[in-house]
Design an enzyme around this catalytic site. Structure first.
Site, PDB file in Angstrom:
ATOM      1  N   MET A 192     -11.158  -5.625   5.885  1.00 29.64           N
ATOM      2  CA  MET A 192     -10.528  -4.897   6.677  1.00 29.64           C
ATOM      3  C   MET A 192      -9.977  -5.266   7.870  1.00 29.64           C
ATOM      4  O   MET A 192     -10.933  -5.343   8.636  1.00 29.64           O
ATOM      5  CB  MET A 192     -11.146  -3.388   6.796  1.00 29.64           C
ATOM      6  CG  MET A 192     -11.169  -2.535   5.420  1.00 29.64           C
ATOM      7  SD  MET A 192      -9.629  -2.115   4.631  1.00 29.64           S
ATOM      8  CE  MET A 192      -8.682  -1.357   5.655  1.00 29.64           C
ATOM      9  N   SER A 200       0.851  -1.091   0.118  1.00 30.74           N
ATOM     10  CA  SER A 200       0.005  -0.066   0.047  1.00 30.74           C
ATOM     11  C   SER A 200       0.770   1.197   0.109  1.00 30.74           C
ATOM     12  O   SER A 200       1.466   1.533   1.053  1.00 30.74           O
ATOM     13  CB  SER A 200      -0.905   0.000   1.129  1.00 30.74           C
ATOM     14  OG  SER A 200      -1.496   1.388   1.476  1.00 30.74           O
ATOM     15  N   MET A 258     -11.849   4.807  -0.209  1.00 26.81           N
ATOM     16  CA  MET A 258     -12.427   4.903   0.936  1.00 26.81           C
ATOM     17  C   MET A 258     -13.226   6.198   0.704  1.00 26.81           C
ATOM     18  O   MET A 258     -12.784   7.153   1.755  1.00 26.81           O
ATOM     19  CB  MET A 258     -11.507   4.690   2.489  1.00 26.81           C
ATOM     20  CG  MET A 258     -11.106   3.250   2.370  1.00 26.81           C
ATOM     21  SD  MET A 258      -9.332   3.376   3.163  1.00 26.81           S
ATOM     22  CE  MET A 258      -8.451   3.251   1.702  1.00 26.81           C
ATOM     23  N   HIS A 312      -8.373   1.137  -3.843  1.00 24.09           N
ATOM     24  CA  HIS A 312      -9.203   0.864  -2.639  1.00 24.09           C
ATOM     25  C   HIS A 312      -9.884   2.373  -2.552  1.00 24.09           C
ATOM     26  O   HIS A 312      -9.261   3.100  -1.839  1.00 24.09           O
ATOM     27  CB  HIS A 312      -8.546   0.340  -1.707  1.00 24.09           C
ATOM     28  CG  HIS A 312      -9.014   0.453  -0.297  1.00 24.09           C
ATOM     29  ND1 HIS A 312      -8.741   0.095   1.009  1.00 24.09           N
ATOM     30  CD2 HIS A 312     -10.475   0.179   0.133  1.00 24.09           C
ATOM     31  CE1 HIS A 312      -9.196  -0.211   2.014  1.00 24.09           C
ATOM     32  NE2 HIS A 312     -10.656  -0.059   1.465  1.00 24.09           N
ATOM     33  N   ASP A 337      -4.701   3.602  -1.661  1.00 22.04           N
ATOM     34  CA  ASP A 337      -5.736   3.911  -0.699  1.00 22.04           C
ATOM     35  C   ASP A 337      -6.265   5.341  -1.025  1.00 22.04           C
ATOM     36  O   ASP A 337      -5.377   6.349  -0.833  1.00 22.04           O
ATOM     37  CB  ASP A 337      -5.173   3.934   0.587  1.00 22.04           C
ATOM     38  CG  ASP A 337      -4.935   2.280   0.997  1.00 22.04           C
ATOM     39  OD1 ASP A 337      -5.809   1.561   0.896  1.00 22.04           O
ATOM     40  OD2 ASP A 337      -3.886   2.134   1.648  1.00 22.04           O
ATOM     41  N   HIS A 346      -1.217  -1.180  -4.200  1.00 22.62           N
ATOM     42  CA  HIS A 346      -2.615  -0.913  -3.569  1.00 22.62           C
ATOM     43  C   HIS A 346      -2.463   0.265  -3.272  1.00 22.62           C
ATOM     44  O   HIS A 346      -1.665   1.100  -2.637  1.00 22.62           O
ATOM     45  CB  HIS A 346      -2.722  -1.811  -2.244  1.00 22.62           C
ATOM     46  CG  HIS A 346      -3.878  -1.597  -1.628  1.00 22.62           C
ATOM     47  ND1 HIS A 346      -4.892  -2.332  -1.449  1.00 22.62           N
ATOM     48  CD2 HIS A 346      -4.399  -0.757  -0.416  1.00 22.62           C
ATOM     49  CE1 HIS A 346      -6.002  -1.935  -0.828  1.00 22.62           C
ATOM     50  NE2 HIS A 346      -5.528  -0.962   0.030  1.00 22.62           N
ATOM     51  N   ASP A 352      -6.501  -6.481   4.459  1.00 21.69           N
ATOM     52  CA  ASP A 352      -5.910  -5.183   4.456  1.00 21.69           C
ATOM     53  C   ASP A 352      -5.715  -4.662   5.995  1.00 21.69           C
ATOM     54  O   ASP A 352      -6.918  -4.076   6.584  1.00 21.69           O
ATOM     55  CB  ASP A 352      -6.797  -4.236   3.710  1.00 21.69           C
ATOM     56  CG  ASP A 352      -6.149  -2.859   3.582  1.00 21.69           C
ATOM     57  OD1 ASP A 352      -5.062  -2.657   4.096  1.00 21.69           O
ATOM     58  OD2 ASP A 352      -6.780  -1.810   2.645  1.00 21.69           O
ATOM     59  N   MET A 402      -8.514   8.311   0.242  1.00 20.44           N
ATOM     60  CA  MET A 402      -9.626   8.582   1.358  1.00 20.44           C
ATOM     61  C   MET A 402     -10.201   9.988   0.985  1.00 20.44           C
ATOM     62  O   MET A 402      -9.330  11.076   0.613  1.00 20.44           O
ATOM     63  CB  MET A 402      -8.658   8.689   2.418  1.00 20.44           C
ATOM     64  CG  MET A 402      -8.125   7.256   2.785  1.00 20.44           C
ATOM     65  SD  MET A 402      -7.188   7.351   4.267  1.00 20.44           S
ATOM     66  CE  MET A 402      -6.183   5.633   3.998  1.00 20.44           C
TER      67      MET A 402
HETATM   68  C1  DX5 Z   1      -6.183   1.554   5.838  1.00 21.40           C
HETATM   69  C2  DX5 Z   1      -5.790   1.249   4.115  1.00 21.40           C
HETATM   70  C3  DX5 Z   1      -4.693   0.222   4.313  1.00 21.40           C
HETATM   71  C4  DX5 Z   1      -3.222   0.762   4.830  1.00 21.40           C
HETATM   72  C5  DX5 Z   1      -2.623  -0.360   5.490  1.00 21.40           C
HETATM   73  O1  DX5 Z   1      -7.212   2.482   5.690  1.00 21.40           O
HETATM   74  O2  DX5 Z   1      -6.577   0.700   3.774  1.00 21.40           O
HETATM   75  O3  DX5 Z   1      -4.357  -0.262   2.979  1.00 21.40           O
HETATM   76  O4  DX5 Z   1      -2.507   1.164   3.902  1.00 21.40           O
HETATM   77  O5  DX5 Z   1      -1.508  -0.047   6.101  1.00 21.40           O
HETATM   78  P1  DX5 Z   1      -0.719  -1.086   7.215  1.00 21.40           P
HETATM   79  O6  DX5 Z   1      -0.253  -2.185   6.500  1.00 21.40           O
HETATM   80  O7  DX5 Z   1       0.376  -0.041   7.718  1.00 21.40           O
HETATM   81  O8  DX5 Z   1      -1.812  -1.218   8.101  1.00 21.40           O
HETATM   82 ZN    ZN Z   2      -6.225  -0.286   1.666  1.00 23.78          ZN
END
Ligand code: DX5
Ligand code: ZN
Length: 220
Positions: free
Chosen positions: A139, A10, A70, A68, A37, A35, A175, A39
């Site tokens: 998650m 990620s 969010m 991903h 993320d 990956h 994840d 947000m």
């Molecule tokens: C959290 C993300 C994850 C995050 C994981 O909201 O969706 O993908 O980057 O990070 P680690 O591996 O540090 O928990």
């Molecule tokens: Zn993620």
């Protein structure tokens, strides 16, 4: 277990000032997917980036972009993420009223469709979309931040979802909080694909960490 293991670093924990180089580095270090993320500061209490940044790093690797989302709502933005270079687009079951429609739209855009569940969300929300997803993302932390601890109660959920999937061609991804010390437990529960953010990017040797994750799974 014969299902192939996939490691998805990620980039949330990457150096954002050198994002393209970081993507290239994890590609060369053996990542299966990148990956990504996204947000929005609304669905989760943090903000990252949107389609423009994703498009700007697309040329740094040929590995699949596992995006991903969010964000809530996700529906108005799905086409933008497809155009930016996503190969897989994962929406949260909690983020929009019409999960099934989102999955249809993602497929109509020619992309793989994923659904993600927060730790408190029951897997029963998947029952009516099992024939419409390519990827289920469990998650194992509350989404929003890297570097949190793995929530062990999600192992049972992973195992139950593995049972629901049966012989369907659906990838089961986990994840949050994945490290060499706990990846085997997630694998034993039934996960195929593993997101790792801080575990990979906190060290200097991405190749060694990705190798350690694969090795830990192999020993399980
Ligand atoms: C959290 C993300 C994850 C995050 C994981 O909201 O969706 O993908 O980057 O990070 P680690 O591996 O540090 O928990
Ligand atoms: Zn993620």
């Amino acid at each position: 277990m014969s299902r192939e293991v996939k490691i998805a670093p990620s980039i949330l924990s990457a150096d954002f000032a050198r994002l393209g180089e970081e993507v290239k580095a994890v590609d060369e270090a053996g990542a299966d997917y990148i990956h990504i993320d996204v947000m929005d500061g609304h669905f989760v209490p943090n903000l990252t980036f949107g389609p423009t940044v994703i498009q700007s790093i697309r040329s740094y690797t040929d590995k699949p972009f596992d995006v991903h989302l969010m964000i809530s709502p996700a529906a108005p933005y799905l086409a933008d993420y497809a155009a930016a270079g996503a190969d897989m687009i994962t929406v949260h079951a909690e983020a929009d009223i019409h999960l099934h429609r989102n999955l249809q739209v993602i497929h109509d855009l020619g992309k793989k469709a994923g659904v993600s569940l927060n730790p408190s969300t029951d897997e029963s929300v998947l029952e009516n979309v099992l024939d419409d997803v390519d990827l289920i993302l469990v998650m194992s932390v509350n989404p929003g931040f890297g570097g949190q601890s793995f929530i062990a109660s999600q192992l049972g959920k992973i195992a139950r979802i593995r049972g629901m999937i049966g012989d369907r061609d659906i990838e089961l991804m986990v994840d949050g909080g994945i490290k060499p010390s706990n990846i085997a437990a997630a694998r034993e529960a039934g996960a195929d694909a593993f997101v790792a953010g801080s575990a990979v990017f906190s060290g200097d040797d991405y190749h060694a960490t990705i190798g350690a994750l694969r090795e830990a799974v192999k020993e399980s």
